[in-house]
Design an enzyme around this catalytic site. Structure first.
Site, PDB file in Angstrom:
ATOM      1  CB  THR A   7     -50.926  21.060 -28.926  1.00  0.00           C
ATOM      2  OG1 THR A   7     -52.049  20.218 -28.682  1.00  0.00           O
ATOM      3  CG2 THR A   7     -51.143  21.799 -30.233  1.00  0.00           C
ATOM      4  CE  LYS A  12     -55.205  21.973 -25.508  1.00  0.00           C
ATOM      5  NZ  LYS A  12     -54.052  21.765 -24.612  1.00  0.00           N
ATOM      6  CG  ASP A  68     -50.867  22.372 -17.677  1.00  0.00           C
ATOM      7  OD1 ASP A  68     -51.358  21.461 -18.368  1.00  0.00           O
ATOM      8  OD2 ASP A  68     -50.621  22.222 -16.470  1.00  0.00           O
ATOM      9  N   GLY A 149     -64.149  17.309 -21.680  1.00  0.00           N
ATOM     10  CA  GLY A 149     -63.721  17.476 -20.290  1.00  0.00           C
ATOM     11  C   GLY A 149     -64.867  17.841 -19.364  1.00  0.00           C
TER      12      GLY A 149
HETATM   13  P1  IMP Z   1     -54.923  20.696 -21.023  1.00  0.00           P
HETATM   14  O1  IMP Z   1     -53.839  21.332 -20.212  1.00  0.00           O
HETATM   15  O2  IMP Z   1     -55.484  21.615 -22.061  1.00  0.00           O
HETATM   16  O3  IMP Z   1     -54.528  19.352 -21.569  1.00  0.00           O
HETATM   17  O4  IMP Z   1     -56.146  20.432 -20.022  1.00  0.00           O
HETATM   18  C1  IMP Z   1     -56.035  19.578 -18.897  1.00  0.00           C
HETATM   19  C2  IMP Z   1     -57.402  19.042 -18.508  1.00  0.00           C
HETATM   20  O5  IMP Z   1     -58.249  20.131 -18.086  1.00  0.00           O
HETATM   21  C3  IMP Z   1     -58.164  18.356 -19.635  1.00  0.00           C
HETATM   22  O6  IMP Z   1     -57.850  17.002 -19.711  1.00  0.00           O
HETATM   23  C4  IMP Z   1     -59.606  18.553 -19.204  1.00  0.00           C
HETATM   24  O7  IMP Z   1     -59.958  17.603 -18.225  1.00  0.00           O
HETATM   25  C5  IMP Z   1     -59.571  19.907 -18.545  1.00  0.00           C
HETATM   26  N1  IMP Z   1     -59.898  20.976 -19.512  1.00  0.00           N
HETATM   27  C6  IMP Z   1     -59.025  21.787 -20.167  1.00  0.00           C
HETATM   28  N2  IMP Z   1     -59.666  22.653 -20.962  1.00  0.00           N
HETATM   29  C7  IMP Z   1     -60.983  22.386 -20.798  1.00  0.00           C
HETATM   30  C8  IMP Z   1     -62.162  22.948 -21.371  1.00  0.00           C
HETATM   31  O8  IMP Z   1     -62.132  23.886 -22.199  1.00  0.00           O
HETATM   32  N3  IMP Z   1     -63.328  22.408 -20.977  1.00  0.00           N
HETATM   33  C9  IMP Z   1     -63.413  21.378 -20.085  1.00  0.00           C
HETATM   34  N4  IMP Z   1     -62.351  20.814 -19.535  1.00  0.00           N
HETATM   35  C10 IMP Z   1     -61.136  21.308 -19.892  1.00  0.00           C
END
Ligand code: IMP
Length: 193
Positions: A7, A12, A68, A149
């Site tokens: 990352t 994170k 992910d 998100g």
């Molecule tokens: P990543 O794999 O952590 O990059 O998450 C992928 C996508 O899932 C992000 O771009 C958000 O749209 C959604 N997401 C991941 N974690 C969260 C969270 O803790 N709260 C809200 N949305 C999340």
């Protein structure tokens, strides 16, 4: 122990650092001159976590892990799922994603959803998968300003508040990512006794 986390997101990194505790030094791809976006082109969270961790391992030969996450909504057959970041398009726009989710959930009686995080750890070349889940429901209109998100639309069960209405420590304690990282930490602690 030194370990690379796939990352470049400082938030994170500090969250995972806090859960792993002392004895672990987290490195990032940039520390190894990996500045390009690590590919995540698979159709599942597991596939993407493995793809990112493998990419790092192939480039560095070092112990590493990748995560992910997706939001899986029952009434939408598991969407947005692995496409959560780009649900409303490749611009990765949180607001546009939330607007689309609210629209697609209009009139749906079943509001059940869950966040799921998969972590792939590669240790000495061997893969280990860890999963963290938080169950909850999708509300009709956004509430709260914390987090990111889909947080303003998701109420984790037994809380009555959206993730966006909780202080970060409270969310991290019960979140999908927090739970997956707890499992990773427990595994690392068990082999490093
Ligand atoms: P990543 O794999 O952590 O990059 O998450 C992928 C996508 O899932 C992000 O771009 C958000 O749209 C959604 N997401 C991941 N974690 C969260 C969270 O803790 N709260 C809200 N949305 C999340």
């Amino acid at each position: 122990m030194e370990i690379i986390f796939a990352t470049n997101n400082a938030h994170k990194l500090s969250e995972v650092n806090a859960i792993l505790g002392e004895g672990y030094t987290l490195r990032t791809p940039r520390d190894f001159d990996i500045t390009e976006d690590i590919p995540e082109t698979q159709q599942t969270l597991e596939g993407n976590a493995r793809q990112k961790a493998r990419y790092l391992y192939d480039r560095t030969g070092r112990d590493c892990f990748a995560d992910d996450t997706g939001l899986e909504v029952e009434a939408l057959d598991g969407a947005p799922g692995v496409r959560s970041a780009r649900y409303a398009g490749d611009q990765h726009d949180f607001d546009a994603n939330n607007v689309l989710l609210m629209k697609n959930m209009e009139g749906k009686e079943n509001r059940r959803a869950r966040f799921r995080t998969v972590i792939c750890l590669i240790l000495g070349g061997e893969e280990h998968l860890f999963e963290g889940i938080v169950e909850g429901e999708i509300i009709a209109t956004m509430r709260g300003t914390e987090g990111f998100g889909y947080d303003p639309l998701f109420i984790p069960e037994h809380t009555g508040r959206t993730f966006a209405e909780m202080p970060p420590e409270e969310k991290n304690h019960i979140s999908h990512r927090g739970r997956a990282v707890e499992k990773l930490a427990a595994y690392l602690h068990s082999i490093n006794k």
